[in-house]
Design a protein around this motif. Structure first.
Motif, PDB file in Angstrom:
ATOM      1  N   MET A   1       0.858  -1.180   0.000  1.00  0.00           N
ATOM      2  CA  MET A   1       0.000   0.000   0.000  1.00  0.00           C
ATOM      3  C   MET A   1       0.903   1.243   0.000  1.00  0.00           C
ATOM      4  SD  MET A   1      -3.033   1.039   2.700  1.00  0.00           S
ATOM      5  CE  MET A   1      -4.089  -0.356   2.423  1.00  0.00           C
ATOM      6  N   SER A   2       0.631   2.161  -0.916  1.00  0.00           N
ATOM      7  CA  SER A   2       1.457   3.359  -1.021  1.00  0.00           C
ATOM      8  C   SER A   2       1.212   4.299   0.165  1.00  0.00           C
ATOM      9  CB  SER A   2       1.183   4.093  -2.326  1.00  0.00           C
ATOM     10  OG  SER A   2      -0.057   4.763  -2.265  1.00  0.00           O
ATOM     11  N   LYS A   3       2.155   5.208   0.359  1.00  0.00           N
ATOM     12  CA  LYS A   3       2.049   6.178   1.449  1.00  0.00           C
ATOM     13  C   LYS A   3       0.785   7.029   1.285  1.00  0.00           C
ATOM     14  CE  LYS A   3       4.734   9.743   3.779  1.00  0.00           C
ATOM     15  NZ  LYS A   3       5.966  10.520   3.793  1.00  0.00           N
ATOM     16  N   ASP A   4       0.498   7.428   0.041  1.00  0.00           N
ATOM     17  CA  ASP A   4      -0.685   8.238  -0.256  1.00  0.00           C
ATOM     18  C   ASP A   4      -1.969   7.473   0.073  1.00  0.00           C
ATOM     19  OD1 ASP A   4      -1.891  10.654  -1.352  1.00  0.00           O
ATOM     20  OD2 ASP A   4      -2.505   9.400  -3.050  1.00  0.00           O
ATOM     21  N   THR A   5      -2.002   6.205  -0.291  1.00  0.00           N
ATOM     22  CA  THR A   5      -3.177   5.375  -0.023  1.00  0.00           C
ATOM     23  C   THR A   5      -3.388   5.214   1.479  1.00  0.00           C
ATOM     24  OG1 THR A   5      -2.784   4.178  -2.089  1.00  0.00           O
ATOM     25  CG2 THR A   5      -4.248   3.137  -0.509  1.00  0.00           C
ATOM     26  N   LYS A   6      -2.297   5.014   2.220  1.00  0.00           N
ATOM     27  CA  LYS A   6      -2.387   4.882   3.678  1.00  0.00           C
ATOM     28  C   LYS A   6      -2.900   6.171   4.310  1.00  0.00           C
ATOM     29  CE  LYS A   6       1.299   1.495   4.214  1.00  0.00           C
ATOM     30  NZ  LYS A   6       2.667   1.261   4.691  1.00  0.00           N
ATOM     31  N   MET A   7      -2.400   7.312   3.808  1.00  0.00           N
ATOM     32  CA  MET A   7      -2.826   8.598   4.358  1.00  0.00           C
ATOM     33  C   MET A   7      -4.313   8.827   4.092  1.00  0.00           C
ATOM     34  SD  MET A   7      -1.447  12.504   3.729  1.00  0.00           S
ATOM     35  CE  MET A   7       0.227  11.976   3.686  1.00  0.00           C
ATOM     36  N   ARG A   8      -4.756   8.529   2.881  1.00  0.00           N
ATOM     37  CA  ARG A   8      -6.178   8.683   2.559  1.00  0.00           C
ATOM     38  C   ARG A   8      -7.044   7.808   3.457  1.00  0.00           C
ATOM     39  NH1 ARG A   8      -7.676  10.755  -2.763  1.00  0.00           N
ATOM     40  NH2 ARG A   8      -5.803  11.458  -3.813  1.00  0.00           N
ATOM     41  N   ALA A   9      -6.613   6.573   3.683  1.00  0.00           N
ATOM     42  CA  ALA A   9      -7.364   5.649   4.531  1.00  0.00           C
ATOM     43  C   ALA A   9      -7.435   6.170   5.969  1.00  0.00           C
ATOM     44  CB  ALA A   9      -6.728   4.264   4.492  1.00  0.00           C
ATOM     45  N   THR A  10      -6.331   6.703   6.457  1.00  0.00           N
ATOM     46  CA  THR A  10      -6.292   7.248   7.820  1.00  0.00           C
ATOM     47  C   THR A  10      -7.216   8.454   7.955  1.00  0.00           C
ATOM     48  OG1 THR A  10      -4.024   6.482   8.093  1.00  0.00           O
ATOM     49  CG2 THR A  10      -4.775   8.190   9.607  1.00  0.00           C
ATOM     50  N   ILE A  11      -7.149   9.341   6.972  1.00  0.00           N
ATOM     51  CA  ILE A  11      -8.015  10.531   6.988  1.00  0.00           C
ATOM     52  C   ILE A  11      -9.479  10.114   6.938  1.00  0.00           C
ATOM     53  CG2 ILE A  11      -8.740  12.549   5.650  1.00  0.00           C
ATOM     54  CD1 ILE A  11      -5.733  12.864   4.864  1.00  0.00           C
ATOM     55  N   ASN A  12      -9.800   9.198   6.036  1.00  0.00           N
ATOM     56  CA  ASN A  12     -11.181   8.733   5.893  1.00  0.00           C
ATOM     57  C   ASN A  12     -11.670   8.078   7.185  1.00  0.00           C
ATOM     58  OD1 ASN A  12     -13.549   8.431   4.363  1.00  0.00           O
ATOM     59  ND2 ASN A  12     -12.999   6.344   3.831  1.00  0.00           N
ATOM     60  N   GLN A  13     -10.811   7.303   7.822  1.00  0.00           N
ATOM     61  CA  GLN A  13     -11.174   6.645   9.085  1.00  0.00           C
ATOM     62  C   GLN A  13     -11.459   7.684  10.170  1.00  0.00           C
ATOM     63  OE1 GLN A  13      -8.216   3.943  10.566  1.00  0.00           O
ATOM     64  NE2 GLN A  13      -9.374   3.459  12.403  1.00  0.00           N
ATOM     65  N   LYS A  14     -10.607   8.700  10.258  1.00  0.00           N
ATOM     66  CA  LYS A  14     -10.781   9.745  11.276  1.00  0.00           C
ATOM     67  C   LYS A  14     -12.074  10.533  11.013  1.00  0.00           C
ATOM     68  CE  LYS A  14      -7.590  11.813  13.771  1.00  0.00           C
ATOM     69  NZ  LYS A  14      -6.355  12.442  14.144  1.00  0.00           N
ATOM     70  N   LEU A  15     -12.335  10.861   9.753  1.00  0.00           N
ATOM     71  CA  LEU A  15     -13.569  11.575   9.400  1.00  0.00           C
ATOM     72  C   LEU A  15     -14.792  10.744   9.763  1.00  0.00           C
ATOM     73  CD1 LEU A  15     -12.565  13.004   5.900  1.00  0.00           C
ATOM     74  CD2 LEU A  15     -13.015  14.355   7.947  1.00  0.00           C
ATOM     75  N   THR A  16     -14.729   9.455   9.478  1.00  0.00           N
ATOM     76  CA  THR A  16     -15.854   8.561   9.750  1.00  0.00           C
ATOM     77  C   THR A  16     -16.074   8.387  11.248  1.00  0.00           C
ATOM     78  OG1 THR A  16     -15.458   7.385   7.677  1.00  0.00           O
ATOM     79  CG2 THR A  16     -16.784   6.251   9.320  1.00  0.00           C
TER      80      THR A  16
END
Length: 95
Positions: A1-16
């Motif tokens: 998993m790329s760094k960008d993909t991990k960051m997006r997943a983390t942001i999405n998780q926090k928003l959710t």
């Protein structure tokens, strides 16, 4: 998993987790209705169905057909407001 993909997943998780994702979705729905985007997309769907015939269009076909136009028609002001709110949320909840 790329760094960008991990960051997006983390942001999405926090928003959710904090309920902000739902609030942003509601804001987006309201803004798109307010600016006439929803009506434009509804008209475009009707055009596509009329052009191809109701019997020859599936929901999947319709989604594929209208998605590019739908994305292009979202006003820049709406995109900027959502981005601003996401950035503000992240700044406030940075860990």
């Amino acid at each position: 998993m790329s760094k960008d993909t991990k960051m997006r997943a983390t942001i999405n998780q926090k928003l959710t987790e904090m309920g902000e994702r739902e609030r942003l979705k509601e804001l987006l729905r309201a803004k798109l209705t307010e600016c006439g985007w929803k009506d434009q997309m509804k008209a475009h769907c009707k055009e596509v169905i009329k052009e191809k015939g109701l019997e020859h269009v599936t929901v999947e076909d319709l989604v594929v057909e209208i998605t590019p136009k739908g994305r292009a028609l979202v006003p820049d002001s709406v995109k900027k407001e959502l981005l601003h709110r996401i950035r503000a949320f992240l700044a406030q909840h940075a860990s």
